[in-house]
Design a protein around this motif. Sequence first.
Motif, PDB file in Angstrom:
ATOM      1  N   CYS A 121       0.793  -1.246  -0.074  1.00 30.59           N
ATOM      2  CA  CYS A 121       0.177  -0.006   0.041  1.00 30.59           C
ATOM      3  C   CYS A 121       0.837   1.265  -0.169  1.00 30.59           C
ATOM      4  N   SER A 122       1.954   1.325   0.769  1.00 27.42           N
ATOM      5  CA  SER A 122       2.716   2.483   0.766  1.00 27.42           C
ATOM      6  C   SER A 122       3.590   2.753  -0.623  1.00 27.42           C
ATOM      7  N   THR A 123       3.746   1.659  -1.178  1.00 27.91           N
ATOM      8  CA  THR A 123       4.471   1.664  -2.471  1.00 27.91           C
ATOM      9  C   THR A 123       3.428   2.161  -3.633  1.00 27.91           C
ATOM     10  N   ILE A 124       2.128   1.646  -3.719  1.00 27.75           N
ATOM     11  CA  ILE A 124       1.396   1.880  -4.854  1.00 27.75           C
ATOM     12  C   ILE A 124       1.113   3.709  -4.696  1.00 27.75           C
ATOM     13  N   GLN A 125       0.773   4.086  -3.578  1.00 24.91           N
ATOM     14  CA  GLN A 125       0.612   5.651  -3.657  1.00 24.91           C
ATOM     15  C   GLN A 125       1.717   6.396  -3.790  1.00 24.91           C
ATOM     16  N   MET A 126       3.075   5.892  -3.586  1.00 24.00           N
ATOM     17  CA  MET A 126       4.163   6.771  -4.253  1.00 24.00           C
ATOM     18  C   MET A 126       4.346   6.628  -5.735  1.00 24.00           C
ATOM     19  N   VAL A 127       4.161   5.502  -6.084  1.00 21.86           N
ATOM     20  CA  VAL A 127       4.321   5.235  -7.436  1.00 21.86           C
ATOM     21  C   VAL A 127       3.276   5.789  -8.422  1.00 21.86           C
ATOM     22  N   LEU A 128       2.279   6.000  -7.973  1.00 26.19           N
ATOM     23  CA  LEU A 128       1.093   6.628  -8.642  1.00 26.19           C
ATOM     24  C   LEU A 128       1.382   8.030  -8.884  1.00 26.19           C
ATOM     25  N   SER A 129       1.875   8.725  -7.728  1.00 27.24           N
ATOM     26  CA  SER A 129       2.195  10.174  -7.879  1.00 27.24           C
ATOM     27  C   SER A 129       3.427  10.321  -8.577  1.00 27.24           C
ATOM     28  N   LEU A 130       4.467   9.438  -8.668  1.00 27.20           N
ATOM     29  CA  LEU A 130       5.541   9.701  -9.227  1.00 27.20           C
ATOM     30  C   LEU A 130       5.474   9.342 -10.925  1.00 27.20           C
ATOM     31  N   SER A 131       4.609   8.620 -11.213  1.00 27.70           N
ATOM     32  CA  SER A 131       4.299   7.785 -12.653  1.00 27.70           C
ATOM     33  C   SER A 131       4.557   8.989 -13.924  1.00 27.70           C
ATOM     34  N   GLY A 132       4.003   9.945 -13.763  1.00 30.77           N
ATOM     35  CA  GLY A 132       4.189  10.775 -14.909  1.00 30.77           C
ATOM     36  C   GLY A 132       5.657  11.699 -14.586  1.00 30.77           C
ATOM     37  N   ILE A 133       5.944  11.794 -13.635  1.00 34.20           N
ATOM     38  CA  ILE A 133       7.394  12.564 -13.417  1.00 34.20           C
ATOM     39  C   ILE A 133       8.476  11.392 -13.867  1.00 34.20           C
ATOM     40  N   TYR A 134       8.249  10.289 -13.692  1.00 33.44           N
ATOM     41  CA  TYR A 134       9.097   8.908 -14.032  1.00 33.44           C
ATOM     42  C   TYR A 134       9.247   8.944 -15.539  1.00 33.44           C
ATOM     43  N   ARG A 135       7.979   9.043 -16.175  1.00 38.03           N
ATOM     44  CA  ARG A 135       8.019   9.193 -17.900  1.00 38.03           C
ATOM     45  C   ARG A 135       8.636  10.349 -18.514  1.00 38.03           C
ATOM     46  N   ARG A 136       8.526  11.602 -17.788  1.00 34.59           N
ATOM     47  CA  ARG A 136       8.850  12.658 -18.430  1.00 34.59           C
ATOM     48  C   ARG A 136      10.429  13.041 -18.175  1.00 34.59           C
ATOM     49  N   TYR A 137      10.842  13.035 -16.832  1.00 35.96           N
ATOM     50  CA  TYR A 137      12.054  13.262 -16.315  1.00 35.96           C
ATOM     51  C   TYR A 137      13.154  12.101 -15.874  1.00 35.96           C
ATOM     52  N   GLY A 138      12.623  10.988 -15.815  1.00 36.89           N
ATOM     53  CA  GLY A 138      13.262   9.999 -15.295  1.00 36.89           C
ATOM     54  C   GLY A 138      13.721   9.959 -13.773  1.00 36.89           C
ATOM     55  N   VAL A 139      13.638   8.867 -12.981  1.00 36.89           N
ATOM     56  CA  VAL A 139      14.121   9.093 -11.730  1.00 36.89           C
ATOM     57  C   VAL A 139      15.235   8.339 -11.310  1.00 36.89           C
ATOM     58  N   LYS A 140      16.059   8.970 -10.603  1.00 34.12           N
ATOM     59  CA  LYS A 140      17.457   8.356 -10.056  1.00 34.12           C
ATOM     60  C   LYS A 140      17.349   7.782  -8.738  1.00 34.12           C
ATOM     61  N   THR A 141      16.894   8.685  -7.759  1.00 32.79           N
ATOM     62  CA  THR A 141      16.996   8.365  -6.507  1.00 32.79           C
ATOM     63  C   THR A 141      15.500   8.734  -5.633  1.00 32.79           C
ATOM     64  N   ILE A 142      15.239   7.920  -4.849  1.00 31.58           N
ATOM     65  CA  ILE A 142      13.990   8.251  -4.009  1.00 31.58           C
ATOM     66  C   ILE A 142      14.298   8.034  -2.368  1.00 31.58           C
ATOM     67  N   VAL A 143      14.161   8.871  -1.705  1.00 33.17           N
ATOM     68  CA  VAL A 143      14.194   8.815  -0.393  1.00 33.17           C
ATOM     69  C   VAL A 143      12.848   8.797   0.267  1.00 33.17           C
ATOM     70  N   VAL A 144      12.436   8.068   0.876  1.00 33.20           N
ATOM     71  CA  VAL A 144      10.889   8.156   1.520  1.00 33.20           C
ATOM     72  C   VAL A 144      10.847   7.631   2.795  1.00 33.20           C
ATOM     73  N   SER A 145      10.211   8.436   3.619  1.00 33.36           N
ATOM     74  CA  SER A 145       9.818   8.175   5.002  1.00 33.36           C
ATOM     75  C   SER A 145       8.301   7.991   5.137  1.00 33.36           C
ATOM     76  N   THR A 146       7.732   6.953   5.671  1.00 32.49           N
ATOM     77  CA  THR A 146       6.489   6.734   5.587  1.00 32.49           C
ATOM     78  C   THR A 146       5.745   6.789   6.951  1.00 32.49           C
TER      79      THR A 146
END
Length: 204
Positions: free
Chosen positions: A10-35
Amino acid sequence: YKGIIANPNCSTIQMVLSLSGIYRRYGVKTIVVSTYQAVSGAGNKGVAELEKQEAGEIVPTVFIRQIYRNVVPVIGDLLETGFSTEEMKMVNETRKIFGDDSISVWPTTVRVPVAHGHSESIFVETIEPFTLDGLKSEIENSQNVVYSEDHLTPLEVAGSDLVYVSRLRTFDSSRFLFWNIADNIRVGAATNAVRIMKAHMGGV
């Protein structure tokens, strides 16, 4: 339809949903997440333990420490690396969903005395430079994600099938921070399972 519906953490899916468009347009190198994960993430027994402790029965049985008026910095079993099983789910599932093993994911998962709604503080480093307006546009155009200028909390999003992003901020054009929240029972479990099933059934 016959088969098994595999639902991401559950914590993964909400993060990935928010980053999906950003990943496609800019690419993602690093994620630091505190839940900051609600007790309902541990099921009905987690909610029951919080309610019992609110009533004065303090001895923990579900969580490793008292959860009432407290935060617990471990979710899942601890591994030899010092990371927990919950944290490794965020690492492995983020890479799997994006199909990109090069993403560096650094998670800390924390249980908080909230009944429903997972919150996340997320730092992201992109591959390509961005503008703040570009980030907002990608978030706003992401399916089942809402961008807001309000300071949203789990109480405001309870019962919603959407992910909410706020407090988007940056110092430069390659790294940014945001606040990410969703009702974990809806987005992280039931609703997401239905969405996955519909996708496998051809959008029925």
